[in-house]
Design an enzyme around this catalytic site. Structure first.
Site, PDB file in Angstrom:
ATOM      1  N   ASP A  39       0.878  -1.160   0.000  1.00 18.12           N
ATOM      2  CA  ASP A  39       0.000   0.000   0.000  1.00 18.12           C
ATOM      3  C   ASP A  39       0.927   1.224   0.000  1.00 18.12           C
ATOM      4  O   ASP A  39       2.111   1.131   0.338  1.00 18.12           O
ATOM      5  CB  ASP A  39      -0.940  -0.003   1.216  1.00 18.12           C
ATOM      6  CG  ASP A  39      -2.131   0.943   0.996  1.00 18.12           C
ATOM      7  OD1 ASP A  39      -2.063   1.793   0.078  1.00 18.12           O
ATOM      8  OD2 ASP A  39      -3.118   0.839   1.745  1.00 18.12           O
TER       9      ASP A  39
HETATM   10  C1  BGC Z   1      -4.942   3.315   0.016  1.00 15.77           C
HETATM   11  C2  BGC Z   1      -5.001   2.308  -1.109  1.00 15.77           C
HETATM   12  C3  BGC Z   1      -4.792   2.992  -2.418  1.00 15.77           C
HETATM   13  C4  BGC Z   1      -3.475   3.735  -2.400  1.00 15.77           C
HETATM   14  C5  BGC Z   1      -3.158   4.477  -3.674  1.00 15.77           C
HETATM   15  C6  BGC Z   1      -3.728   4.215  -0.056  1.00 15.77           C
HETATM   16  O1  BGC Z   1      -3.898   5.298   0.808  1.00 15.77           O
HETATM   17  O2  BGC Z   1      -4.954   2.646   1.257  1.00 15.77           O
HETATM   18  O3  BGC Z   1      -6.216   1.620  -1.086  1.00 15.77           O
HETATM   19  O4  BGC Z   1      -4.843   2.080  -3.463  1.00 15.77           O
HETATM   20  O5  BGC Z   1      -3.518   4.703  -1.351  1.00 15.77           O
HETATM   21  O6  BGC Z   1      -3.947   5.594  -3.816  1.00 15.77           O
END
Ligand code: BGC
Length: 751
Positions: A229
């Site tokens: 993530d």
């Molecule tokens: C989120 C993810 C997301 C990623 C990219 C993170 O803050 O938890 O679900 O895909 O950001 O935007």
């Protein structure tokens, strides 16, 4: 493409660099070797492709895209086909926008109604979440675009999400928090999995060899790449050998150098780096080699699809007969969300919607009147707005009050403080109801709310976050142009305090204990036999269905067999509709502590008025098993099980029984602390125990004596739970008794 061969041509530095993104959204490319750089982007319910400034919170602009209903909404469709189709639509959009991997689906379990990201997640039930997730993944990937199954794992709160540790016992992990991932991986083979921010039992998901390699790859056979993530990496050098291939976002910010240094110092094997790069290149080339650059998609068509998805998902929670509204009725739409709907959540999933249609606009043809009623920028009631709304409601024959949670109250990054709607909305509703007894409520928000006013309104339509076509979808359902067919994918408790995680939710500092264990959602409310506002699986229709002829193809089976269950369902009303048939399984008697029942099958059937169909389910071992931590495997206890068919988890229509025999021998180890009951449960133990029991004469005599003030039951329990060492004690420490028992223990352990 011979990826292995390609890797042999890469330098250590190039390989290390490949293990982080090139930038916020791109995977590294390498011109020298003809490796292109591809884009990954959010997900899950629409494309958030940022062409300019980048961020992971949905702050900067992204290209126009269709905003589909969010996870909590579409889950209520219980419709695999719909999820698959929505995936296909999204896949086409990705091809058209040159996106190689869509960052979704998000399958974390709704442990508490407060989780700020519940709107993105499917359900409190792992089986439902897994089935829908697998369908979504198959849809997207059928267009040669990858998915990223997220957030792996036990990421069920937003509070301190980057540091908190989810403390989850093994059985709970296996039965509740992992199965949606497991099903998705085994059935739909996502190209990538995204590890979560949090720690699991103390260890960061981004560096957990157990999660990312032992469970994900070795047990479930995952062949894709794991990406982090955004910002989830703690110790990169620990992460690569653990199986965390791609750090996002990039570039590696010092981590690339650390990887190079670790290999040079012999602290990390270069082959671990090779394996990570190989897995990254595998999805890069899968996309590139199957690219469909000419893909075009029809925005209007997809906007329409979003409307259909929403109408198939929203849940009619209450209807005393007021719905559907008649087109000749004079109806007032009240509440700001009626004209400016809340239809998507905040954070990384936030889409720059193609066009948003509100309900007032969609109901133009019915001549509805409108009053704003509240402002979304404050929770404070505005008396002026309320009195205008009351007047508008009074002048109509019926009022539809649109309420919900505002963007500011519900988003990625933090959890809700309570399950209440803003005070201004509650006051408005109560005032409108006083003036207009024919009041229906439409709720637009991502998760469950409390409804202390439920008895005062005649109907409730739960729209959830219905995507950009929410307005027409709501109007379709209110006026009966579509027949409601969604059912709740989560329980609505009467009050937040009833929720099983209530005492522990958010945790202490960085430690969040999942103490309610497997008793999440209906598993808890059913076990406690508690009243709830609306149970899991509940949803009404404008027609009625009848169930009959539940049949099992066998009455006894081994746990290696499969069971076929059939049931007939008939539309006995006068409108076409779709019914979600739910199958639950209950272990009638069990030594393991188990939920009253668990969802193990569902199907959605379309029925014309008067039409009847037979629905079939196949149950295998997993439908009857629990996770046994002593053998680290799924286990079925021999005995009787009840198969239940329900309209909801609390409205079981038909039941049938089946005997299931375990084929698994669980090896037990006996000692002087084994009880007489444990020994007697073993056939050989029963046989050998006979003589030994003579040593217990004083107790047996006491049991039979009239002078014994303890009842027979108490005496039996004392005997049954007496450890073998107790026998020695009662035999006055006799060495021959101890020796005899030792022989017994040895003989049983040698079996
Ligand atoms: C989120 C993810 C997301 C990623 C990219 C993170 O803050 O938890 O679900 O895909 O950001 O935007």
């Amino acid at each position: 493409m011979d990826i292995k061969q390609l890797i042999t041509q890469m330098t250590l530095e190039e390989k290390a660099k490949f293990c982080s993104g090139a930038d916020f959204w791109h995977v590294e490319g390498l011109e020298r070797l003809g490796i292109p750089s591809v884009m990954v982007t959010d997900g899950p319910c629409g494309l958030r492709k940022q062409a300019g400034e980048t961020d992971h919170l949905g702050l900067n602009a992204s290209v126009k895209a269709i905003s589909y209903p969010t996870g909590s909404c579409v889950a209520c469709s219980f419709d695999r086909e719909l999820l698959r189709e929505s995936g296909e639509y999204l896949g086409d959009e990705c091809q058209a926008e040159d996106v190689a991997v869509l960052l979704g689906p998000a399958v974390n379990i709704k442990r508490s109604p407060l989780c700020g990201r519940n709107f993105e997640y499917f359900s409190e039930d792992p089986y439902l979440a897994g089935e829908l997730s697998a369908a979504y993944i198959s849809g997207v990937q059928s267009k040669n675009v990858g998915t990223s199954l997220k957030h792996f794992a036990a990421n069920s709160q937003e509070h301190r999400r980057m540091t908190s540790s989810s403390q989850v016992d093994e059985r709970t992990l296996r039965e509740i928090y992992l199965p949606a991932f497991e099903k998705s991986v085994k059935q739909a083979k996502p190209w990538t999995v995204m590890c979560s921010y949090n720690r699991l039992n103390g260890e960061y998901a981004s560096e957990s060899h157990r999660l990312l390699t032992e469970i994900l790859r070795d047990e479930w056979g995952f062949e894709g790449a794991v990406m982090s993530d955004w910002g989830a990496v703690n110790d990169r050098v620990k992460g690569v050998p653990a199986g965390m291939d791609l750090e996002m976002p990039g570039p590696g910010n010092g981590n690339t150098e650390k990887l190079i240094a670790a290999v040079k110092a012999g602290e990390m094997k270069e082959s671990d780096l090779d394996a990570a790069v190989e897995r990254i290149l595998a999805f890069v080339f899968k996309y590139i080699e199957n690219r469909k650059p000419d893909t075009k998609f029809d925005y209007e068509g997809h906007h329409e699809k979003a409307r259909q998805m929403a109408a198939e998902s929203m849940v009619l929670l209450k209807n005393d007969g007021i719905l559907p509204l008649k087109k000749e009725d004079k109806v007032a739409f009240i509440g700001k969300f009626a004209s400016e709907p809340r239809f998507q959540g905040g954070g990384s999933s936030h889409v720059n919607s193609y066009k948003v249609s509100g309900s007032v606009e969609a109901a133009k043809e019915y001549g509805v009147t409108y009053a704003q009623g509240y402002d979304t920028k404050t929770q404070e009631p505005d008396d002026e707005l309320i009195s205008q709304a009351v007047k508008t409601a009074r002048e109509a024959q019926a009022a539809v009050v649109f309420i919900g949670i505002t963007d500011a109250m519900e988003s990625e990054g933090f959890d809700r403080a309570d399950m209440k709607i803003p005070a201004c909305q509650e006051k408005l509703l109560r005032e409108v109801v006083k003036a207009q007894p024919n009041t229906v409520v439409v709720v637009e928000c991502g998760s469950a709310i409390e409804m202390p006013w439920i008895d005062e309104v005649r109907g409730v339509l739960y729209a959830y976050l219905g995507g950009e076509s929410v307005g027409p979808a709501v109007v379709d359902l209110l006026y009966g142009r579509a027949n409601p067919c969604g059912k709740l994918a989560e329980t609505f408790p009467l009050r937040l305090e009833d929720n099983p995680s209530y005492l522990y939710y958010l945790g202490e500092g960085d430690r969040t204990e999942y103490r309610e264990g497997i008793f999440v959602g209906y598993r808890y409310y059913d076990k406690k036999d508690m009243p709830v506002l609306f149970p899991f699986g509940h949803g009404l229709s404008y027609t009625q269905y009848e169930y009959s002829d539940l049949a099992l193809d066998k009455t006894s089976m081994k746990d290696t067999d499969t069971l076929t269950v059939t049931v007939k369902v008939k539309n006995v009303g006068d409108r076409a509709g779709k019914e979600i048939v739910q199958l639950y399984v209950s272990d009638d008697q069990s030594t393991a502590i188990r939920p009253v029942k668990e969802l193990k099958g569902f199907d959605k059937v379309e029925l014309a008025p008067g039409q009847e169909k037979t629905v079939a389910f196949t149950l295998d071992k997993r439908a009857f098993a629990y996770y046994n931590v002593d053998i680290n495997d799924w286990h079925v206890e021999t005995g009787s099980f009840t198969v239940m068919i329900g309209r909801s988890s609390r409205d079981i229509q038909l039941c049938a029984k089946v005997e299931v025999e375990s084929t698994q021998q669980i090896k037990r180890t006996y000692s002087f602390n084994s009880t007489i009951g444990d020994i007697m449960a073993d056939p050989k133990g029963t046989q050998m125990m006979g003589q030994m029991m003579q040593a217990m004469n004083p107790m047996q005599e006491a049991e039979e004596s009239d002078a014994n003030p303890m009842g027979a039951e108490a005496m039996q329990a004392m005997m049954q739970y007496m450890p073998l060492r107790g026998i020695i004690m009662f035999a006055g420490g006799a060495p021959e008794v101890a020796a005899g028992l030792q022989q017994l223990i040895d003989a049983l352990n040698a079996q």
